[in-house]
Design a protein around this motif. Sequence first.
Motif, PDB file in Angstrom:
ATOM      1  N   LYS A  57      23.031  43.719  41.406  1.00 40.11           N
ATOM      2  CA  LYS A  57      24.595  43.180  41.594  1.00 40.11           C
ATOM      3  C   LYS A  57      25.632  44.303  41.323  1.00 40.11           C
ATOM      4  O   LYS A  57      26.555  44.400  42.247  1.00 40.11           O
ATOM      5  N   SER A  58      25.335  45.171  40.501  1.00 37.22           N
ATOM      6  CA  SER A  58      26.239  46.241  40.046  1.00 37.22           C
ATOM      7  C   SER A  58      26.357  47.478  41.185  1.00 37.22           C
ATOM      8  O   SER A  58      27.092  48.577  41.175  1.00 37.22           O
ATOM      9  N   GLY A  59      25.208  47.423  41.991  1.00 33.50           N
ATOM     10  CA  GLY A  59      24.891  48.556  42.770  1.00 33.50           C
ATOM     11  C   GLY A  59      25.205  48.233  44.151  1.00 33.50           C
ATOM     12  O   GLY A  59      26.097  47.171  44.626  1.00 33.50           O
ATOM     13  N   ARG A  60      25.108  49.125  45.180  1.00 41.49           N
ATOM     14  CA  ARG A  60      25.415  49.097  46.649  1.00 41.49           C
ATOM     15  C   ARG A  60      24.515  47.964  47.202  1.00 41.49           C
ATOM     16  O   ARG A  60      23.443  47.889  47.180  1.00 41.49           O
TER      17      ARG A  60
ATOM     18  N   VAL B 137      17.718  32.193  49.394  1.00 41.52           N
ATOM     19  CA  VAL B 137      19.267  31.803  49.879  1.00 41.52           C
ATOM     20  C   VAL B 137      20.224  31.743  48.427  1.00 41.52           C
ATOM     21  O   VAL B 137      21.186  32.317  48.528  1.00 41.52           O
ATOM     22  N   GLU B 138      19.722  30.986  47.390  1.00 38.21           N
ATOM     23  CA  GLU B 138      20.467  30.899  46.306  1.00 38.21           C
ATOM     24  C   GLU B 138      20.448  32.441  45.345  1.00 38.21           C
ATOM     25  O   GLU B 138      21.628  32.592  45.087  1.00 38.21           O
ATOM     26  N   THR B 139      19.610  33.186  45.636  1.00 35.70           N
ATOM     27  CA  THR B 139      19.627  34.547  44.786  1.00 35.70           C
ATOM     28  C   THR B 139      20.652  35.388  45.826  1.00 35.70           C
ATOM     29  O   THR B 139      21.564  35.948  45.117  1.00 35.70           O
ATOM     30  N   ALA B 140      20.566  35.166  46.939  1.00 36.83           N
ATOM     31  CA  ALA B 140      21.615  36.149  47.958  1.00 36.83           C
ATOM     32  C   ALA B 140      23.111  35.606  47.571  1.00 36.83           C
ATOM     33  O   ALA B 140      23.793  36.530  47.725  1.00 36.83           O
ATOM     34  N   ALA B 141      23.057  34.277  47.513  1.00 33.27           N
ATOM     35  CA  ALA B 141      24.457  33.681  47.250  1.00 33.27           C
ATOM     36  C   ALA B 141      24.961  34.344  45.898  1.00 33.27           C
ATOM     37  O   ALA B 141      26.168  34.769  45.597  1.00 33.27           O
ATOM     38  N   LYS B 142      24.165  34.270  44.916  1.00 36.10           N
ATOM     39  CA  LYS B 142      24.481  34.843  43.262  1.00 36.10           C
ATOM     40  C   LYS B 142      24.901  36.385  43.538  1.00 36.10           C
ATOM     41  O   LYS B 142      25.796  36.650  42.990  1.00 36.10           O
ATOM     42  N   LEU B 143      24.178  37.053  44.524  1.00 37.78           N
ATOM     43  CA  LEU B 143      24.682  38.455  44.517  1.00 37.78           C
ATOM     44  C   LEU B 143      25.919  38.756  45.567  1.00 37.78           C
ATOM     45  O   LEU B 143      26.260  39.795  45.617  1.00 37.78           O
ATOM     46  N   GLN B 144      26.420  37.555  46.159  1.00 39.60           N
ATOM     47  CA  GLN B 144      27.440  37.650  46.845  1.00 39.60           C
ATOM     48  C   GLN B 144      27.130  38.566  48.121  1.00 39.60           C
ATOM     49  O   GLN B 144      28.323  39.171  48.504  1.00 39.60           O
TER      50      GLN B 144
ATOM     51  N   LYS C 178      16.470  46.749  45.536  1.00 37.37           N
ATOM     52  CA  LYS C 178      16.498  48.310  44.744  1.00 37.37           C
ATOM     53  C   LYS C 178      16.145  49.455  45.609  1.00 37.37           C
ATOM     54  O   LYS C 178      16.905  50.293  45.757  1.00 37.37           O
ATOM     55  N   SER C 179      15.035  49.030  46.489  1.00 38.10           N
ATOM     56  CA  SER C 179      14.744  49.973  47.139  1.00 38.10           C
ATOM     57  C   SER C 179      16.018  50.569  48.266  1.00 38.10           C
ATOM     58  O   SER C 179      16.072  51.570  48.695  1.00 38.10           O
ATOM     59  N   TYR C 180      16.401  49.435  48.945  1.00 35.70           N
ATOM     60  CA  TYR C 180      17.681  49.791  49.753  1.00 35.70           C
ATOM     61  C   TYR C 180      18.767  50.615  49.043  1.00 35.70           C
ATOM     62  O   TYR C 180      19.412  51.398  49.456  1.00 35.70           O
TER      63      TYR C 180
END
Length: 246
Positions: free
Chosen positions: A8-11, A49-56, A229-231
């Motif tokens: 979350k702290s990265g791009r 979906v829930e993880t993507a939402a957490k990551l904003q 992380k790869s991204y």
Amino acid sequence: MSKLEEIKSGRLPQHLAIIMDGNGRWAKERGKLRVFGHQNGVQAVRQTVETAAKLQIGYLTLYAFSTENWKRPKMEVDTLMRLLVTSLRKELKTLTENNIRLNAIGCVESLPGKAVQELREVIKRTENNDGMTLTLALSYGAREEITSAVKALGTKVKNSIISPEKIDESIINDHLYTRGLPDVDLLIRTSGEYRISNFLLWQIAYAELYFTDVFWPDFNEEHLLEALKSYQNRERRFGKISEQLN
């Protein structure tokens, strides 16, 4: 710092798209019918979906049912349509709690009436949510989408609504199913297949591609974080060279 917080702290990609593949083979490996794989794939959808939402992450688009999928055995198609209806009903609470707005692209009207009704209802009830936009690609095919856009533009040119000289990328974007959505930044495909399968061909022009051997029912938060992380470790140049970016 947890792996989730580290990512979350990265791009992060603004728009993440996923080809959810491998349900049938996952079921076959377990001596089950293909529909068993589709049923178990629902949990992977929820977790993603829930993880993507957490990551904003702002936009998540899932390839749920292609125009080509209508060619599959009737029992499998019927099961997928029933799953769509029941999943929409069950996941409304999750969408609301996570401030997610539901969207759909494709030839949605070709779906069974009950599925269309349920889809419209959930879209209506989440339309004011301003967190992540979750888009389901249903009865979707990129070639059909582009063909439809060309026809619409051709009609406007014929009726002197727009001149050919005015047609640019922005105008084309406005005539695609995905109008209002940004281009895809990261495309993930599960199950070990290395192809795009007629999905968002225009929108992934500069997307980073990530392929994993994991079948969709086994895809979990850890696998999603590995893809992200790869991204984050890639350099996106958009035709430029590294020195220009720096």
